[in-house]
Design a protein around this motif. Structure first.
Motif, short mmCIF file in Angstrom:
data_model
loop_
_atom_site.label_atom_id
_atom_site.label_comp_id
_atom_site.label_asym_id
_atom_site.label_seq_id
_atom_site.Cartn_x
_atom_site.Cartn_y
_atom_site.Cartn_z
N ASN A 296 98.93 50.73 -4.04
CA ASN A 296 99.52 50.54 -2.72
C ASN A 296 100.69 49.59 -2.92
OD1 ASN A 296 100.25 49.67 -0.13
ND2 ASN A 296 98.16 49.89 0.65
N TRP A 297 101.86 50.14 -3.15
CA TRP A 297 102.97 49.34 -3.64
C TRP A 297 103.54 48.42 -2.57
CZ3 TRP A 297 103.23 47.65 -8.02
CH2 TRP A 297 104.40 47.16 -8.62
N ASP A 298 103.50 48.84 -1.32
CA ASP A 298 103.93 47.94 -0.25
C ASP A 298 103.01 46.73 -0.16
OD1 ASP A 298 105.96 49.67 0.31
OD2 ASP A 298 105.10 50.44 2.17
N GLU A 299 101.73 46.97 -0.26
CA GLU A 299 100.77 45.87 -0.16
C GLU A 299 100.91 44.90 -1.34
OE1 GLU A 299 98.18 43.40 1.52
OE2 GLU A 299 99.04 45.20 2.43
N GLN A 300 101.21 45.45 -2.50
CA GLN A 300 101.45 44.59 -3.66
C GLN A 300 102.63 43.67 -3.40
OE1 GLN A 300 100.64 45.03 -7.44
NE2 GLN A 300 98.76 46.15 -7.03
N LEU A 301 103.66 44.21 -2.78
CA LEU A 301 104.83 43.39 -2.45
C LEU A 301 104.47 42.28 -1.47
CD1 LEU A 301 107.84 42.74 -2.42
CD2 LEU A 301 108.18 44.59 -0.77
N ILE A 302 103.74 42.61 -0.44
CA ILE A 302 103.34 41.62 0.55
C ILE A 302 102.58 40.47 -0.12
CG2 ILE A 302 101.95 41.21 2.61
CD1 ILE A 302 104.48 42.87 3.12
N PHE B 201 109.23 56.36 -16.38
CA PHE B 201 108.47 57.53 -15.91
C PHE B 201 109.35 58.77 -15.90
CE2 PHE B 201 106.70 59.98 -12.21
CZ PHE B 201 105.54 60.37 -12.87
N GLN B 202 108.79 59.88 -16.35
CA GLN B 202 109.55 61.12 -16.45
C GLN B 202 108.94 62.26 -15.64
OE1 GLN B 202 112.69 61.50 -18.60
NE2 GLN B 202 112.33 59.47 -17.73
N GLY B 203 107.85 62.01 -14.95
CA GLY B 203 107.22 63.08 -14.18
C GLY B 203 107.71 63.15 -12.75
N LYS B 204 106.83 63.63 -11.87
CA LYS B 204 107.16 63.76 -10.46
C LYS B 204 106.88 62.42 -9.76
CE LYS B 204 106.26 66.53 -6.33
NZ LYS B 204 105.45 67.63 -5.74
N ASN B 205 107.91 61.71 -9.42
CA ASN B 205 107.78 60.41 -8.78
C ASN B 205 107.21 60.58 -7.38
OD1 ASN B 205 108.54 57.90 -7.30
ND2 ASN B 205 109.55 57.41 -9.23
N LYS B 206 106.23 59.76 -7.05
CA LYS B 206 105.60 59.88 -5.73
C LYS B 206 106.57 59.60 -4.60
CE LYS B 206 101.92 58.08 -2.79
NZ LYS B 206 100.75 57.19 -2.67
N TYR B 207 107.52 58.70 -4.85
CA TYR B 207 108.32 58.17 -3.75
C TYR B 207 109.70 58.81 -3.61
CZ TYR B 207 104.74 54.58 -4.04
OH TYR B 207 103.53 53.92 -4.07
N ILE B 208 110.09 59.62 -4.57
CA ILE B 208 111.44 60.19 -4.51
C ILE B 208 111.44 61.56 -5.16
CG2 ILE B 208 112.44 59.39 -6.71
CD1 ILE B 208 114.08 58.72 -3.34
N THR B 209 112.14 62.48 -4.54
CA THR B 209 112.32 63.81 -5.13
C THR B 209 113.65 64.35 -4.62
OG1 THR B 209 111.28 65.99 -5.44
CG2 THR B 209 111.13 65.03 -3.24
N TYR C 134 110.22 52.70 -9.23
CA TYR C 134 110.84 53.94 -9.70
C TYR C 134 110.78 54.12 -11.22
CZ TYR C 134 112.66 54.00 -4.95
OH TYR C 134 112.76 54.00 -3.57
N TYR C 135 110.46 53.06 -11.96
CA TYR C 135 110.50 53.12 -13.42
C TYR C 135 109.12 53.04 -14.08
CZ TYR C 135 115.57 52.96 -14.19
OH TYR C 135 116.90 53.28 -14.26
N HIS C 136 108.24 52.24 -13.56
CA HIS C 136 106.94 52.05 -14.22
C HIS C 136 106.08 53.30 -14.02
CE1 HIS C 136 103.07 50.45 -15.44
NE2 HIS C 136 103.67 49.31 -15.85
N PRO C 137 105.61 53.92 -15.10
CA PRO C 137 104.86 55.18 -14.99
C PRO C 137 103.68 55.12 -14.03
CG PRO C 137 105.44 54.77 -17.27
CD PRO C 137 105.82 53.53 -16.51
N ASN C 138 102.91 54.06 -14.07
CA ASN C 138 101.71 54.00 -13.23
C ASN C 138 102.04 53.73 -11.76
OD1 ASN C 138 100.09 54.40 -15.51
ND2 ASN C 138 100.07 52.22 -15.97
N VAL C 139 103.13 53.04 -11.53
CA VAL C 139 103.56 52.81 -10.14
C VAL C 139 104.20 54.06 -9.57
CG1 VAL C 139 105.01 51.41 -8.63
CG2 VAL C 139 103.89 50.35 -10.60
#
Length: 552
Positions: free
Chosen positions: A58-64, A139-147, A47-52
């Motif tokens: 693929n953030w789930d895969e990175q976690l795995i 990050f200050q733009g439109k977050n992919k995961y939350i709106t 939720y904070y890193h601009p590129n993420v």
């Protein structure tokens, strides 16, 4: 072997076994600590890193992929190095000038806590500095995961959908829990009033998700996690849980009255009659087990913002099962007896409406309005008929068909606030901001100057609570009854992998900042049903309201 030799050998064996168990315990504790930090770092970067936040990975895969690396770290230096390398691979974080601007909106920070990023016992100084830099240049733009929706309620978006995840592998079970935990961590407005600190939920539940040995254990872990929100909106059921708890039900449902489990209504009248189940029956035992013991055991699976609300949500885990009958010990009119009670799959599992009438005026010229049956189009005609009554009782022990604000405007003589809301601040995840108080304008041409009583209880939830708060802003309003469900505001979706749960999404407070979550709306005169009154078919709360209006 002599007794002395045997004793020495046994002592050595015991000592070695104890040492090994202690060592294994320390390894497991360290592993959970590492995974706890991973859950937090992963969610923070999401939720904070601009590129993420843009969705570049693929953030789930990175976690795995990170789970086995993090588990193997032996100390904070190794762990921090893993995270530093991970962050380095996410790309540059540029300076964010707008992040330094102080918002003009009044902030609500009760849920906000990123102090863990600066914990010297967990992370090296280098890692803490990097995390702080990301926070300050978030990050200050439109977050992919939350709106947010049009009314600013949180919407979870673009999460990968998982099919066939009834029982995923260990890593995906853990990752699924981490997704849900972080949605709550950053966007549940009432996280600060949960009974259990949300951080400790992470530590407690990781082993349960990790060690879930089959579908049912995994689904029970998800249910238990959701229930820990202490939120009447937060519930979770799957087909596997329906099968586990059983799909056959007795004909009646309970409430806990005077610390007893009492039948207060029927799902099916004819089946209740067939089984000689009666309103007011006190259930003492189920299959030879004391009811109080069962209630304590099932509490972790029964959702609710407070004990009174949990009391009406136990049915699903107590009386249902897969067999055609269940053994009950019942006390009726002071006499205890045991009988087999039929269970039925075809029962529609919902509580029948207590009253079907929309409104009425009794012999004492007291009006009664049933918000469960009333429609918006009924308001003008109803209020015209009630304009000369000695008082009006508005029953909100139900879920109104509409908000009823047209009624509210007729019982206030001037503009006044009745609620304040908090909304998620997506520019700074974890923070919320106060909105201006919600204010009603009076309908002076149709003003009702008489006394108004609002009836509430544990079935007054969400829309009903918001409406009750609005009614309480009236000129001559008294609220009678008992603690409400204490889950005000809209609901939002919170996801595991492949499964959806819900939670309260907006924070609702009185204008002075008083909470409604977990607490419920204000009650002026407390009145509780009694077992005797239920057995006699009385509505003691309604009777108390009528008596109150007759005596003022």
């Amino acid at each position: 072997m002599s007794k002395t030799t045997f004793s020495v050998v046994f002592f050595i064996f015991s000592f070695l076994t104890f040492g090994q168990n202690e060592s294994n315990s320390k390894i497991e504790t360290k592993k959970v600590e590492n995974l706890t930090s991973l859950a937090k770092v992963w969610g923070f970067l999401k939720y904070y890193h601009p590129n993420v936040a843009k969705g570049n990975f693929n953030w789930d895969e990175q976690l795995i992929q990170m789970i086995p690396k993090v588990e193997q770290a032996q100390n904070k230096e190794e762990l921090s190095k893993i995270y530093i390398n991970w962050i380095a691979g996410l790309g540059e974080v540029k300076e964010c000038k707008s992040c330094k601007n102080t918002s003009k909106r009044e902030s609500f920070d009760e849920n906000f806590d990123l102090s863990w990023t600066q914990n010297p016992d967990a992370f090296t100084t280098e890692l803490s500095q990097k995390l702080k830099f990301i926070e300050e240049n978030r990050f200050q733009g439109k977050n992919k995961y939350i709106t947010t929706s049009s009314d600013e309620n949180v919407l979870v978006t673009n999460e990968p959908s998982y099919t066939d995840f009834k029982y995923p592998d260990r890593a995906h079970r853990i990752a699924s829990f981490f997704r849900y935990w972080n949605i709550v961590e950053y966007f549940f407005p009432y996280k600060y009033v949960t009974d259990q600190k949300w951080d400790s939920v992470l530590t407690e539940m990781i082993p349960k998700f990790e060690n879930a040995g089959n579908e049912v254990e995994y689904h029970l872990a998800m249910l238990e996690t959701v229930v820990k929100l202490g939120d009447s909106h937060a519930n979770f059921f799957t087909e596997e849980l329906y099968d586990y708890f059983g799909r056959k039900y007795i004909p009646g449902f309970i409430n806990v009255i005077e610390n007893k489990a009492v039948i207060t209504g029927f799902y099916n009248d004819s089946l209740a009659k067939l089984n000689d189940l009666r309103i007011g029956d006190v259930i003492e035992e189920v299959n030879d087990r004391p009811m109080q013991q069962i209630l304590e055991e099932k509490a972790k699976f029964s959702h609710g913002s407070n004990k009174r609300t949990k009391n009406i949500n136990y049915d699903f885990t107590i009386f249902n099962g897969s067999t055609d009958s269940v053994k009950l010990k019942i006390t009726r009119n002071g006499i205890a007896f045991t009988k087999m009670m039929g269970r039925y799959k075809e029962i529609v599992y919902h509580r029948a409406k207590a009253k079907s009438e929309k409104y009425s005026i009794d012999e004492n010229n007291i009006g009664y309005i049933n918000m469960d049956a009333l429609n918006r189009l009924d308001v003008d005609e109803m209020m015209e008929k009630m304009k000369s009554t000695n008082g009006i009782i508005i029953d909100v022990r139900n879920y109104p068909n509409f908000f009823g604000f047209d009624i509210v405007r007729r019982i206030i003589s001037s503009e006044r606030p009745f609620a304040r809301l908090i909304y998620p601040d997506l520019t700074y995840p974890g923070k919320f901001f106060w909105e201006k108080p919600v204010v009603f304008t009076p309908n002076k041409s149709k003003y009702y100057s008489g006394k108004v009583v609002v009836l509430v209880n544990e079935e007054t939830q969400s829309r009903a609570e918001f409406f009750a708060m609005a009614l309480q802003s009236g000129d001559n309003v008294t609220t009678i009854g008992s603690q409400t469900a204490a889950a005000d505001g809209d609901i939002t979706k919170a996801e595991f992998f492949g499964f959806k749960a819900f939670m309260s999404g907006l924070g609702v407070f009185y204008p002075d900042g008083r909470e409604t979550q977990r607490v419920g709306v204000k009650v002026d005169v407390e009145v509780f049903p009694t077992i005797k009154g239920i057995q006699e078919g009385k509505d003691e709360v309604l009777e108390a309201a009528k008596e109150y209006l007759k005596n003022i």
